[in-house]
Write a protein that holds these residues in place. Structure first.
Motif, PDB file in Angstrom:
ATOM      1  N   LEU A 310     -16.720  30.692  85.890  1.00 59.76           N
ATOM      2  CA  LEU A 310     -17.598  30.476  87.081  1.00 59.76           C
ATOM      3  C   LEU A 310     -18.543  29.482  86.770  1.00 59.76           C
ATOM      4  CD1 LEU A 310     -18.266  34.458  87.931  1.00 59.76           C
ATOM      5  CD2 LEU A 310     -16.767  32.653  89.005  1.00 59.76           C
ATOM      6  N   VAL A 311     -18.884  29.032  85.500  1.00 63.13           N
ATOM      7  CA  VAL A 311     -19.726  28.041  85.240  1.00 63.13           C
ATOM      8  C   VAL A 311     -19.304  26.656  85.623  1.00 63.13           C
ATOM      9  CG1 VAL A 311     -21.081  29.292  83.568  1.00 63.13           C
ATOM     10  CG2 VAL A 311     -19.130  27.520  82.868  1.00 63.13           C
ATOM     11  N   ALA A 312     -17.994  26.606  85.842  1.00 64.21           N
ATOM     12  CA  ALA A 312     -17.336  25.240  85.969  1.00 64.21           C
ATOM     13  C   ALA A 312     -17.449  24.865  87.628  1.00 64.21           C
ATOM     14  CB  ALA A 312     -15.692  25.294  85.949  1.00 64.21           C
ATOM     15  N   VAL A 313     -17.523  23.344  87.795  1.00 62.03           N
ATOM     16  CA  VAL A 313     -17.747  22.881  89.067  1.00 62.03           C
ATOM     17  C   VAL A 313     -16.370  22.712  89.747  1.00 62.03           C
ATOM     18  CG1 VAL A 313     -19.989  21.927  88.710  1.00 62.03           C
ATOM     19  CG2 VAL A 313     -17.847  20.665  88.112  1.00 62.03           C
ATOM     20  N   SER A 314     -15.471  22.608  88.674  1.00 62.75           N
ATOM     21  CA  SER A 314     -13.962  22.342  89.370  1.00 62.75           C
ATOM     22  C   SER A 314     -13.395  23.404  90.019  1.00 62.75           C
ATOM     23  CB  SER A 314     -13.108  21.709  88.055  1.00 62.75           C
ATOM     24  OG  SER A 314     -13.737  20.935  87.388  1.00 62.75           O
ATOM     25  N   PRO A 315     -12.954  23.463  91.393  1.00 67.91           N
ATOM     26  CA  PRO A 315     -12.356  24.520  91.865  1.00 67.91           C
ATOM     27  C   PRO A 315     -11.278  25.078  91.364  1.00 67.91           C
ATOM     28  CG  PRO A 315     -12.755  22.781  93.588  1.00 67.91           C
ATOM     29  CD  PRO A 315     -12.879  21.930  92.227  1.00 67.91           C
ATOM     30  N   GLY A 316     -10.488  24.295  90.521  1.00 69.39           N
ATOM     31  CA  GLY A 316      -9.019  24.739  89.764  1.00 69.39           C
ATOM     32  C   GLY A 316      -9.419  25.823  88.616  1.00 69.39           C
ATOM     33  N   LEU A 317     -10.893  25.622  88.231  1.00 75.19           N
ATOM     34  CA  LEU A 317     -11.395  26.375  86.919  1.00 75.19           C
ATOM     35  C   LEU A 317     -12.404  27.459  87.617  1.00 75.19           C
ATOM     36  CD1 LEU A 317     -12.108  23.954  83.992  1.00 75.19           C
ATOM     37  CD2 LEU A 317     -10.085  25.425  84.401  1.00 75.19           C
ATOM     38  N   HIS A 318     -13.162  27.073  88.388  1.00 76.21           N
ATOM     39  CA  HIS A 318     -14.194  28.106  88.876  1.00 76.21           C
ATOM     40  C   HIS A 318     -13.647  29.266  89.545  1.00 76.21           C
ATOM     41  CE1 HIS A 318     -18.198  29.148  90.517  1.00 76.21           C
ATOM     42  NE2 HIS A 318     -17.544  29.272  91.543  1.00 76.21           N
ATOM     43  N   GLY A 319     -12.392  29.006  90.314  1.00 73.06           N
ATOM     44  CA  GLY A 319     -11.780  30.305  91.240  1.00 73.06           C
ATOM     45  C   GLY A 319     -10.911  31.009  90.410  1.00 73.06           C
ATOM     46  N   PHE A 320     -10.596  30.469  89.203  1.00 73.25           N
ATOM     47  CA  PHE A 320      -9.426  31.099  88.305  1.00 73.25           C
ATOM     48  C   PHE A 320      -9.631  32.254  87.753  1.00 73.25           C
ATOM     49  CE2 PHE A 320      -6.757  31.062  84.504  1.00 73.25           C
ATOM     50  CZ  PHE A 320      -5.527  30.981  85.152  1.00 73.25           C
ATOM     51  N   GLY A 321     -10.932  32.793  87.427  1.00 76.93           N
ATOM     52  CA  GLY A 321     -11.347  33.664  86.623  1.00 76.93           C
ATOM     53  C   GLY A 321     -11.531  34.999  87.096  1.00 76.93           C
ATOM     54  N   PRO A 322     -12.373  35.351  88.265  1.00 77.75           N
ATOM     55  CA  PRO A 322     -12.593  36.565  88.909  1.00 77.75           C
ATOM     56  C   PRO A 322     -11.460  37.364  89.047  1.00 77.75           C
ATOM     57  CG  PRO A 322     -13.821  34.822  89.859  1.00 77.75           C
ATOM     58  CD  PRO A 322     -12.943  34.175  89.109  1.00 77.75           C
ATOM     59  N   TYR A 323     -10.392  36.669  89.652  1.00 77.26           N
ATOM     60  CA  TYR A 323      -9.258  37.618  90.105  1.00 77.26           C
ATOM     61  C   TYR A 323      -8.641  38.349  88.635  1.00 77.26           C
ATOM     62  CZ  TYR A 323      -4.644  38.932  91.652  1.00 77.26           C
ATOM     63  OH  TYR A 323      -3.528  39.699  92.161  1.00 77.26           O
ATOM     64  N   PHE A 542     -18.462  22.836  78.480  1.00 72.13           N
ATOM     65  CA  PHE A 542     -19.593  24.125  78.952  1.00 72.13           C
ATOM     66  C   PHE A 542     -18.792  25.372  78.688  1.00 72.13           C
ATOM     67  CE2 PHE A 542     -22.267  20.987  80.766  1.00 72.13           C
ATOM     68  CZ  PHE A 542     -23.557  21.565  80.626  1.00 72.13           C
ATOM     69  N   ILE A 543     -17.334  25.170  78.953  1.00 77.09           N
ATOM     70  CA  ILE A 543     -16.601  26.519  78.912  1.00 77.09           C
ATOM     71  C   ILE A 543     -16.309  26.758  77.398  1.00 77.09           C
ATOM     72  CG2 ILE A 543     -14.356  27.543  79.538  1.00 77.09           C
ATOM     73  CD1 ILE A 543     -14.477  26.158  81.933  1.00 77.09           C
ATOM     74  N   VAL A 544     -16.049  25.997  76.701  1.00 79.16           N
ATOM     75  CA  VAL A 544     -15.724  26.011  75.199  1.00 79.16           C
ATOM     76  C   VAL A 544     -16.843  26.525  74.452  1.00 79.16           C
ATOM     77  CG1 VAL A 544     -15.401  24.866  72.848  1.00 79.16           C
ATOM     78  CG2 VAL A 544     -14.148  24.089  74.978  1.00 79.16           C
ATOM     79  N   LEU A 545     -18.234  25.982  74.800  1.00 75.62           N
ATOM     80  CA  LEU A 545     -19.301  26.779  73.980  1.00 75.62           C
ATOM     81  C   LEU A 545     -19.828  28.218  74.422  1.00 75.62           C
ATOM     82  CD1 LEU A 545     -21.483  23.363  74.151  1.00 75.62           C
ATOM     83  CD2 LEU A 545     -20.294  24.216  72.157  1.00 75.62           C
ATOM     84  N   LEU A 546     -19.553  28.292  75.811  1.00 74.02           N
ATOM     85  CA  LEU A 546     -19.737  29.456  76.275  1.00 74.02           C
ATOM     86  C   LEU A 546     -18.853  30.557  75.905  1.00 74.02           C
ATOM     87  CD1 LEU A 546     -21.721  31.229  78.030  1.00 74.02           C
ATOM     88  CD2 LEU A 546     -20.227  30.619  80.031  1.00 74.02           C
ATOM     89  N   GLU A 824     -30.438  28.765  88.358  1.00 72.32           N
ATOM     90  CA  GLU A 824     -30.766  27.353  88.495  1.00 72.32           C
ATOM     91  C   GLU A 824     -29.671  26.278  88.219  1.00 72.32           C
ATOM     92  OE1 GLU A 824     -33.839  24.128  86.145  1.00 72.32           O
ATOM     93  OE2 GLU A 824     -33.776  26.555  85.799  1.00 72.32           O
ATOM     94  N   ILE A 825     -28.683  26.587  87.415  1.00 75.41           N
ATOM     95  CA  ILE A 825     -27.510  25.761  87.206  1.00 75.41           C
ATOM     96  C   ILE A 825     -26.703  25.660  88.373  1.00 75.41           C
ATOM     97  CG2 ILE A 825     -25.365  25.301  85.824  1.00 75.41           C
ATOM     98  CD1 ILE A 825     -26.786  26.676  83.576  1.00 75.41           C
ATOM     99  N   TRP A 826     -26.628  26.776  89.072  1.00 76.62           N
ATOM    100  CA  TRP A 826     -25.604  26.829  90.205  1.00 76.62           C
ATOM    101  C   TRP A 826     -26.450  26.034  91.471  1.00 76.62           C
ATOM    102  CZ3 TRP A 826     -27.428  29.340  95.063  1.00 76.62           C
ATOM    103  CH2 TRP A 826     -26.297  29.454  95.733  1.00 76.62           C
TER     104      TRP A 826
END
Length: 846
Positions: A310-323, A542-546, A824-826
């Motif tokens: 969800l920290v991603a700004v790319s729609p392809g990554l941002h919308g991938f995780g919740p489901y 960001f995703i790797v570090l998180l 804040e990031i969002w």
């Protein structure tokens, strides 16, 4: 699930087990009755778009706003003549196709036809240099995701093929590509599900040697999948989450993989418990209680890793995780309730035909794992060195790593769209298949004056520009649009690199033409892919570090150790590099793919780390349990031999389910499936049974530092651990009770304060706050959060990691400050808080 009362309530008898099974079946049925079909709410378009705030998306919005009628989706018909007079053949075919598509009986959704017949002045753009090929542009209204739109495209293809005569014809362009994409995806769904079910059933039969026991995980996965799909459809329909076809495919194999894994872990411990406890209900309660910590840690790791996207700004990554996070959470609940209840409900028959005794005896561990444990005990240095050397060799495949942004080249099935693109590249040049749209916006009116023409002339001299079409004026008179064709493959890395210089060249041309303070944007597929690449590069870091931080935190809490998470995470990183290297070598070097799918690397990392750590969790959790009765050397041997068979079986099933993705006719799914299967096998048969035990053997008593193994006690029935409700002073050294109470009260006050600030930020965040004030506020948030985490670790060390409910509540108090930072990031990334200027001269608002 550690509460004995709760376990007795759910699994105390067959009747109670039947109620649990009936509950899940009822829930699945009720949700299926009210939820829309998942396919009807899938969004396959946004996943392939850049962030909404990117220049290419702003350019697209301006095209739609300033050029009426340009929001139609074009189908491009390419016609190549045949015979001695190819030009005449192409002309006749284009005339017949134009007539068929211009009449009253033309297919629905067709808006108009642009060809040499309807627009003779555009012949320079529609006819190839040797005049042997021509293009016909057919704008189509409606959404490409609608079935009626796709049917209209099929009708256009049928008419074009029928009227073309002997000429070679193909329908491509955005409309054709969208239609082919839907067909490619829909053709593999049923094959994927059937292949997964058959493969998992065969492996489970080989493992359990009992048909009923093999069916238990499949039934559990079926219930979890139905509940997850219906909940996901409801949330997607409400706009809370997004679901794509790729996400749905990965969800299928993920649930089969983790579901059977959890079933294997729980039922294996159940069989082992039956050796000492003949009462099946009590044995199952004990099995669930003893596996709860590791399975919950596993599921939590996967869920947190999915939410990290969800920290991603790319729609392809941002919308991938919740489901996917929703699916794993549901699967964990089903694993802890439905699976044990169904096993109890089936009674002795679940072990047919071998019987209970044989099933329990197999839980002692196969001989091969005793030999592997002996090998690790004899030569831990050699074993660790050999495994690390092999991982480094596999990582060398990264020398051929490159990414691909071409959707059509990713189809592993022949499509008319791809054939049409090849024809356009051969006859018109590589850049003609996807021109870029350069947008110049001024504060002044540009209708009168030479500026638009001067800019067009200057653009023809820019690097890698093949052709510039005549400028088109927007309806506001202040915005000019240029269709620019590059002399590069528009999906290549060189073309993506050319977007930045093209923007600079346009800016310079606008200034030279007298347009001051011009805003320059570039749209089109090349510019969109360039923005996608930029966003993915940023997001992946960001995703790797998180994800690594989340996995480390889960391991710290589970193992009560600071050292163990470090070397366990290091093995995960080595595994990822080796897997990505092997995947690159196999798919790019050997199979000849254009490159690794642009989002595949991020997917591989998130899934491989989240799933790979599971096997480390299972063996290290068992190692920690064995330390109660044995010294470290014998404890790791016992952990390896007792978990070797079940974890290897679980890893084999998980790898096999992901390997099923290789049957899909899409490059991204094929590469992802291969990588996950390969990486899980590495974790299952090299890292978990060899590398991790070897490291533990070398570290000895320091393997779980700062925790140190106590004096082993004889293997007698161990009393239940102190209840979390017991006073903290009974579980800690003198004086720690006061520290814990003070710490808890501070945490409560801080949590309330942060929660109030969070509400205030949502209500009034920007309007009454300066940029400097926001930066100071954000810095204080970050500093307070870091200090709070540090205090939490110190308190936990002081209490020797004996955490009760009050301490857990105190840990949860760290959530509000984390949420303020996330908010804040969002706010910055969605434009609700202005970003720092990228250059000294800010671009004017459009």
């Amino acid at each position: 699930m550690n509460s004995p009362a709760l376990l007795r309530c759910l699994l105390g008898s067959k009747k109670r087990a039947a109620v649990v099974v009936a509950f899940w079946v009822l829930i699945a049925g009720l949700l299926a009755g009210v939820a829309p079909a998942l396919e009807s709410v899938e969004d396959n378009a946004s996943a392939n778009l850049p962030p909404a705030a990117s220049d290419s998306m702003k350019a697209r919005d301006l095209v739609r706003a300033q050029l009426p009628g340009q929001d139609a989706t074009p189908a491009i018909i390419v016609v190549r003549g045949k015979g001695t007079d190819a030009a005449k053949s192409a002309t006749q075919s284009v005339a017949a196709i134009t007539s068929a598509l211009s009449g009253t009986s033309r297919p629905d959704h067709v808006v108009s036809v642009v060809s040499t017949v309807t627009a003779p002045d555009a012949a320079a753009e529609l006819v190839s240099q040797d005049r042997g090929a021509q293009l016909v542009i057919v704008p189509m209204e409606g959404s490409p995701s609608d079935e009626s739109f796709q049917n209209a495209v099929d009708e256009v293809r049928a008419l074009a093929s029928d009227r073309a005569g002997p000429a070679d014809v193909a329908v491509t362009g955005p409309a054709g590509i969208a239609t082919d994409t839907v067909k490619v995806f829909s053709g593999g769904d049923k094959v994927l599900l059937l292949a997964t079910v058959v493969l998992v059933l065969i492996i489970l039969l080989a493992i359990y040697r009992s048909p009923l026991m093999a069916l238990v995980p499949l039934l559990a996965v079926g219930v979890a999948m139905r509940v997850a799909e219906t909940l996901g459809a409801i949330l997607a329909d409400a706009g809370v989450i997004t679901v794509s076809s790729q996400t749905a495919s990965i969800m299928t194999v993920l649930l089969f993989g983790v579901g059977t894994d959890y079933a294997l872990i729980i039922t294996a411990r159940y069989r082992e418990t039956l050796l000492d406890e003949p009462d099946r209900a009590r044995a199952m309660q004990a099995a669930v209680r003893r596996t709860a910590e590791s399975v919950l840690a596993s599921a939590s790791t996967i869920v947190l890793a999915m939410f990290a996207l969800l920290v991603a700004v790319s729609p392809g990554l941002h919308g991938f995780g919740p489901y996917l996070a929703l699916g794993v959470a549901v699967m964990a609940l089903v694993a802890f309730t439905f699976i044990p209840a169904l096993v109890l409900l089936l009674g002795k028959g679940v072990f047919w035909p071998g019987g209970v005794d044989k099933a329990a005896e197999r839980s002692r561990g196969a001989g091969v794992w005793h030999r592997i444990a002996a090998l690790v005990a004899r030569a831990p240095v050699k074993v660790a060195s050999a495994v690390i050397a092999l991982l480094v060799v596999l990582s060398a495949g990264l020398l051929g790593y490159q990414e691909s942004f071409n959707t059509l080249s990713g189809f592993r099935a022949a499509t008319e769209s791809e054939h049409g693109q090849h024809l356009i590249q051969e006859e018109f040049g590589p850049g003609e298949i996807a021109p870029s749209t350069v947008v110049v916006h001024s504060q002044d009116n540009l209708r009168s004056g030479p500026a638009p023409a001067d800019i067009a002339t200057a653009l023809t001299d820019a690097d890698h520009v093949s052709r510039v079409a005549d400028p088109r004026m927007g309806k506001d008179g202040k915005t000019v649009f240029y269709d620019v064709v590059l002399d590069l493959d528009p999906y290549s890395s060189k073309a993506l690199d050319a977007i930045g210089p093209l923007k600079q060249a346009t800016q310079s041309a606008a200034q030279a033409a007298g347009v001051q303070d011009a805003t320059v944007l570039i749209g089109g597929e090349t510019a969109q892919n360039a923005d996608i690449r930029s966003a993915l590069d940023h997001d992946t870091t960001f995703i790797v570090l998180l994800v690594l931080a989340l996995v480390t935190a889960v391991l710290v809490l589970l193992l009560r150790s600071l050292l163990a998470p470090l070397y366990l995470v290091a093995t995960l990183i080595l595994s990822f590099l080796a897997t990505l290297g092997a995947t690159t070598f196999f798919t790019v070097t050997v199979l000849g793919d254009d490159g690794i799918g642009n989002r595949v690397t991020a997917y591989i990392f998130v899934f491989l780390v989240a799933l790979g750590v599971d096997y480390n969790i299972f063996i290290m959790s068992r190692f920690k349990q064995e330390l109660r009765t044995q010294p470290p050397a014998k404890a790791i041997t016992a952990a390896l031999t007792r978990t070797g068979g079940v974890i290897s079986s679980a890893g084999l099933i998980l790898a096999a389910t992901f390997a099923v993705l290789m049957t899909q006719p899409i490059r991204e799914l094929f590469q992802f499936g291969f990588a996950m299967a390969f990486g899980i096998l590495l974790d299952t048969f090299l890292i978990r049974p060899l590398l991790v035990p070897a490291i533990v053997r070398l570290l000895g008593d320091r393997a779980l530092w700062p925790a140190r193994p106590g004096t082993p006690t004889p293997s007698t029935p161990t009393p239940e651990p102190p209840s979390a409700d017991a006073p903290a002073a009974q579980a800690a050294e003198p004086g720690s009770g006061r520290l814990l109470r003070a710490f808890t009260w501070i945490a409560v006050i801080e949590a309330c304060t942060w929660a109030g600030l969070l509400v205030g930020m949502y209500l009034k965040y920007i309007s009454e706050t300066t940029e400097l004030g926001v930066r100071i506020f954000g810095t204080l948030h970050g500093a307070a959060f870091i200090a709070y985490v540090f205090l939490t670790v110190l308190a936990a060390i002081r209490l020797k990691w004996r955490l009760g409910r009050t301490t857990i509540f105190a840990l949860l108090a760290a959530v509000p400050p984390f949420m303020t930072i996330a908010f804040e990031i969002w706010a910055r990334r969605t434009g609700r808080l202005p970003q720092p200027a990228a250059d000294p001269s800010p671009t004017p608002a459009l």
